[in-house]
Structure formats: C-alpha cells, structure tokens
Design a protein around this motif. Sequence first.
Motif, short mmCIF file in Angstrom:
data_model
loop_
_atom_site.label_atom_id
_atom_site.label_comp_id
_atom_site.label_asym_id
_atom_site.label_seq_id
_atom_site.Cartn_x
_atom_site.Cartn_y
_atom_site.Cartn_z
N LYS A 33 0.83 -1.20 0.00
CA LYS A 33 0.00 0.00 0.00
C LYS A 33 0.87 1.25 0.00
CE LYS A 33 -3.42 2.43 2.83
NZ LYS A 33 -4.21 2.39 4.10
N VAL A 36 2.36 1.99 -3.47
CA VAL A 36 1.40 2.59 -4.40
C VAL A 36 1.19 4.07 -4.07
CG1 VAL A 36 -0.96 2.52 -5.27
CG2 VAL A 36 0.27 0.38 -4.82
N GLU A 37 1.08 4.38 -2.78
CA GLU A 37 0.90 5.78 -2.38
C GLU A 37 2.10 6.63 -2.79
OE1 GLU A 37 0.19 5.53 1.79
OE2 GLU A 37 -1.93 4.94 1.56
N ARG A 40 1.91 6.98 -6.97
CA ARG A 40 0.81 7.63 -7.70
C ARG A 40 0.93 9.15 -7.67
NH1 ARG A 40 -3.99 5.86 -3.53
NH2 ARG A 40 -3.50 7.33 -1.84
N LYS A 45 -6.47 8.04 -8.22
CA LYS A 45 -7.15 7.19 -7.25
C LYS A 45 -6.64 5.75 -7.24
CE LYS A 45 -9.79 10.59 -6.11
NZ LYS A 45 -11.18 10.70 -6.54
N ASP A 47 -5.10 2.46 -6.24
CA ASP A 47 -4.77 1.87 -4.94
C ASP A 47 -4.31 0.43 -5.16
OD1 ASP A 47 -7.11 0.54 -5.54
OD2 ASP A 47 -8.30 1.52 -4.00
N GLU A 50 -6.57 -1.65 -7.32
CA GLU A 50 -6.46 -1.34 -8.75
C GLU A 50 -5.22 -2.00 -9.36
OE1 GLU A 50 -7.68 1.07 -12.29
OE2 GLU A 50 -8.56 -0.14 -10.70
#
Length: 318
Positions: A33, A36-37, A40, A45, A47, A50
């Motif tokens: 997680k 990904v943060e 991006r 959006k 996450d 996705e």
Amino acid sequence: MDQLAPAEVSPYRVFSAEEWARLRAGTPLTLTKEDVERLRSTGDKVDLREVERIYLAVSRLLSAHVEASQLLFRQRQAFLGGEENRKTPFVIGIAGSVAVGKSTTARLLKELLARWPSCPKVQLVTTDGFLYPNAVLEAEGLMKRKGFPESYDVGAILRFLSDVKAGVPRVEAPVYSHLVYDVVPNGRVSVEAPDILIFEGLNVLQVRDMPRDGKAVPFVSDFFDYSIYIDADEADIRRWYVERFMRLRDTAFRQDASYFRRYSLIGEAQALEVAETLWETINARNLRENILPTRPRADLILRKGPGHLTEQVALRKI
C-alpha cells in the motif's frame, strides 16, 4: 470505446476490468500500500486493489512480450552465427492526456516489471525533459502551446531513442522540473543499457507528414516495441485537471520556487477560473488535435471511468 466497434472488425479485443483481472493468472502482488501511495500522482485514485485488478495482468502481458523478444534475439543470434552480442532494450511507450494518469501508470509498471523473477533492469524517461526551455518557447511565441508537438525538441528525442536502440551503453536524457515549470539547466539522467525502457509522454504516438521525395522520416513510435494509451472521456479528464490544479494551489504552488506560486495568492474562485481557462485553451486543444487521434495506434488501451479507475481494457489482436 467508440473507435473500437464493431467488435467483429475491430483490431482490438475489449475486456471489462473484471475480465481483465482474471488474466493476472497468479501473478504475485509485489507492491505494498505504501509503495502505491508513493508512486501515484496527485489526484490519482489508484490503490492496491487497482494494481491487482489491472496492473498485474498488464505486467504479465508485457513480461511475456519481453521474453518473446529475448527468445527471438537468441534465435537471430544463432542464425547470424553469434555476430550480435548485445540485446537492445525493449522500449514501451505510454501516451495520453495531461491528468489522465500516465505518470502513475509508468511508475507502477516500472516497479512491477523490475520485480519479475528474472529481475530485469527497468528505467523510465519522460518526454518533459525534451521540451524546449521556457526562454526558447517565449522567444518563439510557443508558451501557450507548451505540450503541443512543436514545443518539443523532436530531433533530440529521436537521437536519444536511436542511441538506446543501437545499444549505446550509456545515453543521457534531459531533466524537467514541474516545480519551476522548465527544463533543468545541465540536468541529465543516464540510461545505461536497461532490459526495459519506459518512455512516457503526451505525444509519443504522434506521426508527422510524410515527405514527397520518399526519404525516411522516423517517428518516435518507430522505436517502440510496445505502446500503451491511457484513455478517458474528455469531461472526466477536464474535471481531474481542474481538481488537481486546485489541490496543487494549496500545496506545491505555495513553494517560493514554484512557477505557479502566483495562483496560490489569489482567491479560490479566480483560481478556478484560471484552471478552467488553461484547460480549455491549451490542454483540451492539445488532446483533441494531437493526442486523442493517436489512440488507435496503441497496442493496449486502458480506459478509465469517472472515478479515475480503469473500467475497460482494449488489447490489439495479433
């Protein structure tokens, strides 16, 4: 996808996000997680779910193409009696409008492809660094067409990709700063014989007028082994652009070095008007005139819905 119908004559096979997710076929999720943060872009959006739904299958597909390319190289090497000693990088082009999520897609795929068992070396370069410096754009009256094809040093892009594909061990690309909204003087990033190069930008699938005398005119996409287009309705992209602008107004634009600092000092209503004007006079025109027409040239189209998440995937038939 209006350009892809009817299905029986379309060059693409179209999948829903749910159908596409099943093609992951056991590909392990190697991102967290937090990864990904970190990867991006502002307002995106994407996450972890996705990544599981869309990007794991994309990475599996791309890995298969890379492996096939490597096999073909070995077969060709044997055919030529071992005269070819170095496999040139597999180049993936990623195109699409501003604010549609190209950068996030490029960064996610870079991380996912580098974590396959073969551990390939993957590098990412964007076309932003190949924009002419602001001083040149100002002198040529092109600041309001920044991001349009004529605002890029296409010759430099072609030389860069030509060297990469020629197997030059170390090739340099210019660097761009979104904070100061300009090319960084003497800034360079080195591309050192990667297995995979991801080349991301607005107009990377753009073609040019053919010469009447029949001389060779290379296109940027001539150097691609695979191409991806990030797609969405214009109304959605416009909303994402404006929302991102307003969010940056309260964050990055407040920095003293920011080219857009002046927009953090005006009222919200005035800033909103500026964002909408910038979209309509620059980004929407570029999308309609230059970017969207290149969509049918892509090998893979990721179609996003209003929530900024992929709803459809179109894969070019072989």
